[in-house]
Design an enzyme around this catalytic site. Structure first.
Site, PDB file in Angstrom:
ATOM      1  N   TYR A 187      75.749  64.026 -17.152  1.00 51.78           N
ATOM      2  CA  TYR A 187      74.828  65.247 -17.774  1.00 51.78           C
ATOM      3  C   TYR A 187      75.824  66.546 -18.037  1.00 51.78           C
ATOM      4  O   TYR A 187      75.490  67.611 -18.808  1.00 51.78           O
ATOM      5  CB  TYR A 187      73.772  65.526 -16.750  1.00 51.78           C
ATOM      6  CG  TYR A 187      73.031  64.424 -16.524  1.00 51.78           C
ATOM      7  CD1 TYR A 187      72.968  63.166 -17.309  1.00 51.78           C
ATOM      8  CD2 TYR A 187      72.090  64.344 -15.555  1.00 51.78           C
ATOM      9  CE1 TYR A 187      72.170  61.988 -17.029  1.00 51.78           C
ATOM     10  CE2 TYR A 187      71.023  63.351 -15.322  1.00 51.78           C
ATOM     11  CZ  TYR A 187      71.215  62.268 -16.213  1.00 51.78           C
ATOM     12  OH  TYR A 187      70.502  60.887 -15.962  1.00 51.78           O
ATOM     13  N   HIS A 225      76.468  54.726 -12.397  1.00 50.83           N
ATOM     14  CA  HIS A 225      75.345  54.993 -13.460  1.00 50.83           C
ATOM     15  C   HIS A 225      75.159  53.784 -14.379  1.00 50.83           C
ATOM     16  O   HIS A 225      73.652  53.697 -14.679  1.00 50.83           O
ATOM     17  CB  HIS A 225      75.853  56.136 -14.209  1.00 50.83           C
ATOM     18  CG  HIS A 225      75.011  57.034 -15.152  1.00 50.83           C
ATOM     19  ND1 HIS A 225      75.196  58.384 -15.486  1.00 50.83           N
ATOM     20  CD2 HIS A 225      73.683  56.616 -15.645  1.00 50.83           C
ATOM     21  CE1 HIS A 225      74.243  58.859 -16.108  1.00 50.83           C
ATOM     22  NE2 HIS A 225      73.129  57.758 -16.168  1.00 50.83           N
TER      23      HIS A 225
HETATM   24  P1  NAD Z   1      60.592  62.318 -18.446  1.00 50.76           P
HETATM   25  O1  NAD Z   1      59.901  60.919 -18.665  1.00 50.76           O
HETATM   26  O2  NAD Z   1      60.828  62.752 -16.978  1.00 50.76           O
HETATM   27  O3  NAD Z   1      60.243  63.197 -19.483  1.00 50.76           O
HETATM   28  C1  NAD Z   1      60.722  64.419 -19.738  1.00 50.76           C
HETATM   29  C2  NAD Z   1      59.960  65.059 -20.906  1.00 50.76           C
HETATM   30  O4  NAD Z   1      58.552  65.223 -20.401  1.00 50.76           O
HETATM   31  C3  NAD Z   1      60.442  66.323 -21.172  1.00 50.76           C
HETATM   32  O5  NAD Z   1      60.409  66.466 -22.710  1.00 50.76           O
HETATM   33  C4  NAD Z   1      59.746  67.450 -20.442  1.00 50.76           C
HETATM   34  O6  NAD Z   1      59.565  68.549 -21.424  1.00 50.76           O
HETATM   35  C5  NAD Z   1      58.388  66.645 -20.585  1.00 50.76           C
HETATM   36  N1  NAD Z   1      57.381  66.985 -19.333  1.00 50.76           N
HETATM   37  C6  NAD Z   1      57.904  67.219 -17.779  1.00 50.76           C
HETATM   38  N2  NAD Z   1      57.014  67.613 -17.161  1.00 50.76           N
HETATM   39  C7  NAD Z   1      55.913  67.513 -18.058  1.00 50.76           C
HETATM   40  C8  NAD Z   1      54.479  67.981 -17.610  1.00 50.76           C
HETATM   41  N3  NAD Z   1      54.053  68.345 -16.603  1.00 50.76           N
HETATM   42  N4  NAD Z   1      53.506  68.058 -18.823  1.00 50.76           N
HETATM   43  C9  NAD Z   1      54.038  67.486 -19.842  1.00 50.76           C
HETATM   44  N5  NAD Z   1      55.115  67.411 -20.379  1.00 50.76           N
HETATM   45  C10 NAD Z   1      56.192  67.444 -19.269  1.00 50.76           C
HETATM   46  O7  NAD Z   1      62.345  61.986 -19.094  1.00 50.76           O
HETATM   47  P2  NAD Z   1      63.663  62.439 -18.384  1.00 50.76           P
HETATM   48  O8  NAD Z   1      63.669  63.804 -18.046  1.00 50.76           O
HETATM   49  O9  NAD Z   1      64.546  61.960 -19.592  1.00 50.76           O
HETATM   50  O10 NAD Z   1      63.906  61.371 -17.241  1.00 50.76           O
HETATM   51  C11 NAD Z   1      63.641  61.757 -15.952  1.00 50.76           C
HETATM   52  C12 NAD Z   1      65.024  62.010 -15.120  1.00 50.76           C
HETATM   53  O11 NAD Z   1      65.758  60.720 -14.785  1.00 50.76           O
HETATM   54  C13 NAD Z   1      66.159  62.836 -16.083  1.00 50.76           C
HETATM   55  O12 NAD Z   1      66.120  64.088 -16.356  1.00 50.76           O
HETATM   56  C14 NAD Z   1      67.238  62.322 -15.442  1.00 50.76           C
HETATM   57  O13 NAD Z   1      67.543  63.020 -14.166  1.00 50.76           O
HETATM   58  C15 NAD Z   1      66.913  60.739 -14.959  1.00 50.76           C
HETATM   59  N6  NAD Z   1      67.715  59.686 -16.258  1.00 50.76           N
HETATM   60  C16 NAD Z   1      68.486  58.744 -15.767  1.00 50.76           C
HETATM   61  C17 NAD Z   1      68.901  57.739 -16.558  1.00 50.76           C
HETATM   62  C18 NAD Z   1      69.806  56.851 -16.244  1.00 50.76           C
HETATM   63  O14 NAD Z   1      70.348  56.006 -17.035  1.00 50.76           O
HETATM   64  N7  NAD Z   1      70.166  56.687 -14.803  1.00 50.76           N
HETATM   65  C19 NAD Z   1      68.457  57.927 -17.819  1.00 50.76           C
HETATM   66  C20 NAD Z   1      67.672  58.792 -18.277  1.00 50.76           C
HETATM   67  C21 NAD Z   1      66.993  59.749 -17.473  1.00 50.76           C
END
Ligand code: NAD
Length: 282
Positions: free
Chosen positions: A48, A103
């Site tokens: 990240y 990861h």
């Molecule tokens: P998410 O499903 O958490 O969605 C994030 C989106 O939702 C953003 O656009 C945000 O603005 C919106 N959002 C957040 N809170 C909200 C609310 N209360 N109301 C309306 N919209 C809202 O997707 P993400 O952030 O990609 O995934 C969560 C976390 O998982 C990441 O930040 C990361 O830390 C992790 N991740 C890990 C992998 C992996 O390969 N291990 C892959 C992707 C993400």
């Protein structure tokens, strides 16, 4: 806050802040704000390129290190290196990591896992986890590892709850953590589902809160990503209501039987290309 007990006895907060796609400055701000507003769990990753920002946010928050559960992930380009846990600690400005994951199971990931076991024995990381492993890859790992993974972070959400696949993981004492809990960036359709909108009205909560509560009641740890202070506050305000079993099942039946996100296995060159970028972060 409610906690998940991991197989090694550690308590892990059920809700944390995800930092994927946050710039170092955004991560610093969001982490500081989240910790000052009741969050105890922060998720980041080498790739990240915001671990330094996360570390600054932790310091700036003034919250005691012992009250914080910091989770990060080792990038595949580093699986053959001996110094990458140390370099991660340096970027974070911390002297231990609560949980470090492999990861993605690309390249020499069993070797990467051995590096995490070594760091665990040295007290640099308190628990080991994995991410994006198929059940076949988990089985292969369990046959050779010395220290069992306590958690797997996979794509889990109402469109992809993986109910059957999760049974094997639970039977092996591996806790479940959801990435894309809300369906990921730009994917608002889960939030707009009729059943979710109706339950939001019933409980006087937002659709996002209904989905996050569904995760918790499914036993999934959640790390919704956000840089928006209102959303960050909202996403942890989940412990004053409970969905009925029937409502949980209704949301689970949104299952489309396939992930939202799919990635072709990258080449070693593509994985390696991230290495200098990770090391050059501000
Ligand atoms: P998410 O499903 O958490 O969605 C994030 C989106 O939702 C953003 O656009 C945000 O603005 C919106 N959002 C957040 N809170 C909200 C609310 N209360 N109301 C309306 N919209 C809202 O997707 P993400 O952030 O990609 O995934 C969560 C976390 O998982 C990441 O930040 C990361 O830390 C992790 N991740 C890990 C992998 C992996 O390969 N291990 C892959 C992707 C993400």
């Amino acid at each position: 806050m409610e906690y998940l007990t991991l197989s090694n006895g550690m308590k892990m907060p059920f809700v944390g802040l995800g930092t994927y796609k946050l710039t170092p400055e955004e991560a610093e701000e969001a982490v500081c704000f989240a910790l000052q507003n009741g969050y105890e769990l922060i998720d980041t990753a080498n790739v990240y390129r915001n671990e330094k920002g996360v570390g600054r946010g932790i310091k700036k928050s003034g919250v005691d290190r012992s009250k914080i559960f910091l989770e990060t992930k080792l990038w595949p380009a580093f699986f053959d290196d001996d110094d990458q846990v140390d370099k991660t600690l340096e970027r974070l400005g911390l002297d231990y990591i609560d949980l470090m994951l492999i990861h993605r199971p690309y390249g020499n990931y069993l070797n990467g896992y051995k590096k995490l076991e070594k760091a665990y024995k040295e007290g640099k990381i308190k628990a080991i986890g994995i991410s994006n492993f198929s059940n076949e890859q988990v089985k292969e790992l369990l046959e050779v590892c010395e220290i069992k993974p306590v958690i797997i972070q996979n794509e889990l959400n109402p469109y992809n709850p993986q109910v059957e696949a999760n049974k094997y993981l639970r039977e092996n004492g591996i806790a479940l953590q959801a990435w894309f809990p809300l369906g990921g960036r730009g994917n608002s359709s889960i939030i707009d589902e009729k059943v979710v909108v109706e339950l939001a009205k019933k409980y006087n909560k937002s659709p996002a809160q209904i989905i996050l509560k569904w995760h918790i009641q499914m036993g999934f740890d959640v790390i919704p990503g956000s840089r928006n202070p209102e959303h960050i506050k909202e996403n942890i305000d989940l412990f004053d209501f409970k969905l009925t079993d029937e409502e949980v099942n209704e949301i689970t039946s949104l299952d489309k039987g396939e992930p939202i996100y799919y990635e072709d296995v990258p080449s070693i060159e593509q994985l390696m290309a991230r290495k200098p970028l990770i090391e050059a972060q501000e």
